[in-house]
Design a protein around this motif. Structure first.
Motif, PDB file in Angstrom:
ATOM      1  N   MET A 294     -21.281   0.060  38.576  1.00  0.00           N
ATOM      2  CA  MET A 294     -22.515  -0.752  38.094  1.00  0.00           C
ATOM      3  C   MET A 294     -23.779  -0.352  38.243  1.00  0.00           C
ATOM      4  N   GLY A 295     -24.258  -0.100  39.611  1.00  0.00           N
ATOM      5  CA  GLY A 295     -25.428   0.378  39.888  1.00  0.00           C
ATOM      6  C   GLY A 295     -25.825   1.712  39.274  1.00  0.00           C
ATOM      7  N   ALA A 296     -24.705   2.698  39.318  1.00  0.00           N
ATOM      8  CA  ALA A 296     -24.872   4.112  39.048  1.00  0.00           C
ATOM      9  C   ALA A 296     -25.099   4.133  37.277  1.00  0.00           C
ATOM     10  N   MET A 297     -24.398   3.320  36.719  1.00  0.00           N
ATOM     11  CA  MET A 297     -24.615   2.964  35.065  1.00  0.00           C
ATOM     12  C   MET A 297     -26.017   2.509  34.844  1.00  0.00           C
ATOM     13  N   MET A 298     -26.449   1.439  35.721  1.00  0.00           N
ATOM     14  CA  MET A 298     -27.857   1.032  35.319  1.00  0.00           C
ATOM     15  C   MET A 298     -28.908   1.980  35.614  1.00  0.00           C
TER      16      MET A 298
ATOM     17  N   ALA B 179     -34.643  -1.048  40.321  1.00  0.00           N
ATOM     18  CA  ALA B 179     -33.927  -2.328  39.540  1.00  0.00           C
ATOM     19  C   ALA B 179     -32.575  -2.305  39.660  1.00  0.00           C
ATOM     20  N   ALA B 180     -31.733  -1.082  39.802  1.00  0.00           N
ATOM     21  CA  ALA B 180     -30.464  -0.842  39.878  1.00  0.00           C
ATOM     22  C   ALA B 180     -29.943  -1.371  41.384  1.00  0.00           C
TER      23      ALA B 180
ATOM     24  N   LEU C 208     -27.219   1.789  51.396  1.00  0.00           N
ATOM     25  CA  LEU C 208     -27.014   3.310  51.734  1.00  0.00           C
ATOM     26  C   LEU C 208     -26.177   3.627  50.516  1.00  0.00           C
ATOM     27  N   PRO C 209     -24.847   3.389  50.536  1.00  0.00           N
ATOM     28  CA  PRO C 209     -24.058   4.004  49.306  1.00  0.00           C
ATOM     29  C   PRO C 209     -24.451   3.562  47.871  1.00  0.00           C
TER      30      PRO C 209
ATOM     31  N   VAL D  98     -25.564   6.713  45.056  1.00  0.00           N
ATOM     32  CA  VAL D  98     -24.899   6.869  43.886  1.00  0.00           C
ATOM     33  C   VAL D  98     -26.079   6.762  42.829  1.00  0.00           C
ATOM     34  N   ILE D  99     -26.893   5.717  42.691  1.00  0.00           N
ATOM     35  CA  ILE D  99     -27.857   5.420  41.757  1.00  0.00           C
ATOM     36  C   ILE D  99     -28.877   6.404  41.700  1.00  0.00           C
ATOM     37  N   THR D 100     -29.410   6.983  42.842  1.00  0.00           N
ATOM     38  CA  THR D 100     -30.258   8.263  42.815  1.00  0.00           C
ATOM     39  C   THR D 100     -29.723   9.470  42.254  1.00  0.00           C
ATOM     40  N   THR D 101     -28.481   9.640  42.544  1.00  0.00           N
ATOM     41  CA  THR D 101     -27.679  10.969  41.928  1.00  0.00           C
ATOM     42  C   THR D 101     -27.638  10.690  40.230  1.00  0.00           C
ATOM     43  N   ALA D 102     -27.061   9.454  39.874  1.00  0.00           N
ATOM     44  CA  ALA D 102     -27.000   9.254  38.572  1.00  0.00           C
ATOM     45  C   ALA D 102     -28.170   9.139  37.782  1.00  0.00           C
ATOM     46  N   SER D 103     -29.213   8.842  38.283  1.00  0.00           N
ATOM     47  CA  SER D 103     -30.532   8.869  37.693  1.00  0.00           C
ATOM     48  C   SER D 103     -30.886  10.292  37.554  1.00  0.00           C
ATOM     49  N   LEU D 104     -30.902  11.059  38.679  1.00  0.00           N
ATOM     50  CA  LEU D 104     -31.176  12.447  38.555  1.00  0.00           C
ATOM     51  C   LEU D 104     -30.512  13.260  37.550  1.00  0.00           C
TER      52      LEU D 104
END
Length: 317
Positions: free
Chosen positions: A100-104, A113-114, A129-130, A134-140
């Motif tokens: 959910m965080g990665a998709m946001m 915000a995610a 930390l996890p 995943v959020i930074t990787t998905a955004s980049l």
């Protein structure tokens, strides 16, 4: 709306979980109550139908579908991890939350915000930390690998709405084209007699708006017409043969002149809108018009791209 509804029918029959917001499916995913193929199918189906409905202009939200897709696809990946590393893998709900965080982060391009959403939903600081990973990787991956911006910005751009807030754009938004347009213009037909051309020049316009079959077609400096008349003026000492070569009719689209292609812009338009019109049409000048009666347009002036640039440079200084 009809097309979107018809496209939704097969998905609703095969995978009814895609109907509605889908928070019940998200809850079942967090509780590890759904099998792998259902999670994978529901996530892919939601992705397809959400993209199609948004592309068709449906006024639907994206936050709910984003959480749905992230939870189901993340839960499916969690089940794969549990099969490969049964002793070290975390719970399926943990991977669903990370999905959910990665998709946001990817769809909204709002990683902070995610991450805050993950904190609010779990109330567990151990997910920071996890979640950051995943959020930074998905955004980049979304922004750098695929060159995509936030979904909201993409929708605004597709609708022709401006989302830029640079100082230049803000300054241009506050001024209308009527404030800087050159009013020294005169509308004229393309073909003129030498006598008509002389009468036009007596009013001393700076620009001549040449009318075509479908409205104004070119912008001509009046000085170029004056120069042409002067160069082709028969002299008193010339012979009769030379006088016969002097054309009695002047073609404003054929004489040597620095003509400019033109396009219309409305009187109430801002300088930002005029600048966008220059970019979209690739013309060299805009004529400012306004509806004064049904099917009747009145031209008030002309604007060059250099006029907009000069105005902003003057304001800065």
């Amino acid at each position: 709306l009809t097309i979107a509804g018809l496209l939704m029918v097969p998905f609703a029959i095969v995978v009814p979980e895609v109907m509605g917001i889908g928070y019940d499916t998200v809850q079942h995913t967090l509780d590890n109550q759904l099998p792998f193929w259902l999670l994978l199918g529901a996530g892919i189906a939601k992705l397809i139908i959400t993209s199609v409905t948004l592309g068709l202009g449906m006024p639907s939200g994206v936050i709910g579908p984003t959480l749905f897709m992230g939870a189901t696809l993340g839960g499916a990946m969690g089940l794969i991890g549990a099969q490969i590393f049964p002793d070290t893998a975390s719970s399926v709900g943990f991977y669903a939350m990370l999905g959910m965080g990665a998709m946001m982060g990817a769809v909204l391009q709002a990683p902070l915000a995610a991450l805050m959403a993950l904190m609010e939903l779990t109330r567990n600081p151990n997910i920071i930390l996890p979640g950051m990973l995943v959020i930074t990787t998905a955004s980049l991956v979304t922004s750098e690998a695929f060159g995509k911006k936030s979904l909201f910005l993409t929708i605004l751009k597709s609708q022709g709405l401006s989302y830029q807030n640079s100082p230049v754009i803000q300054a241009l938004r506050r001024v209308s084209v009527g404030a800087i347009m050159d009013r020294s213009i005169l509308r004229t037909e393309r073909f003129l007699s030498r006598e008509e051309a002389g009468k036009i020049l007596k009013s001393e316009p700076k620009w001549l708006v040449v009318e075509g079959s479908n409205g104004p077609t070119a912008l001509l400096p009046a000085v170029d017409l004056a120069r042409y008349l002067e160069d082709t003026k028969p002299s008193a000492s010339s012979g009769q043969e030379d006088e016969a070569e002097v054309p009695e009719q002047v073609d404003l689209m054929d004489i040597p002149a620095n003509r400019r292609d033109i396009a219309p812009v409305q009187y109430q338009a801002t300088l930002e809108e005029a600048l966008n019109e220059f970019e979209h049409t690739s013309v060299e000048a805009l004529y400012v018009q306004r509806h004064v009666a049904p099917m009747i347009q009145r031209i008030y002036g002309v604007v060059l791209k250099a006029d907009i640039e000069s105005y902003y440079q003057y304001r800065r200084s």
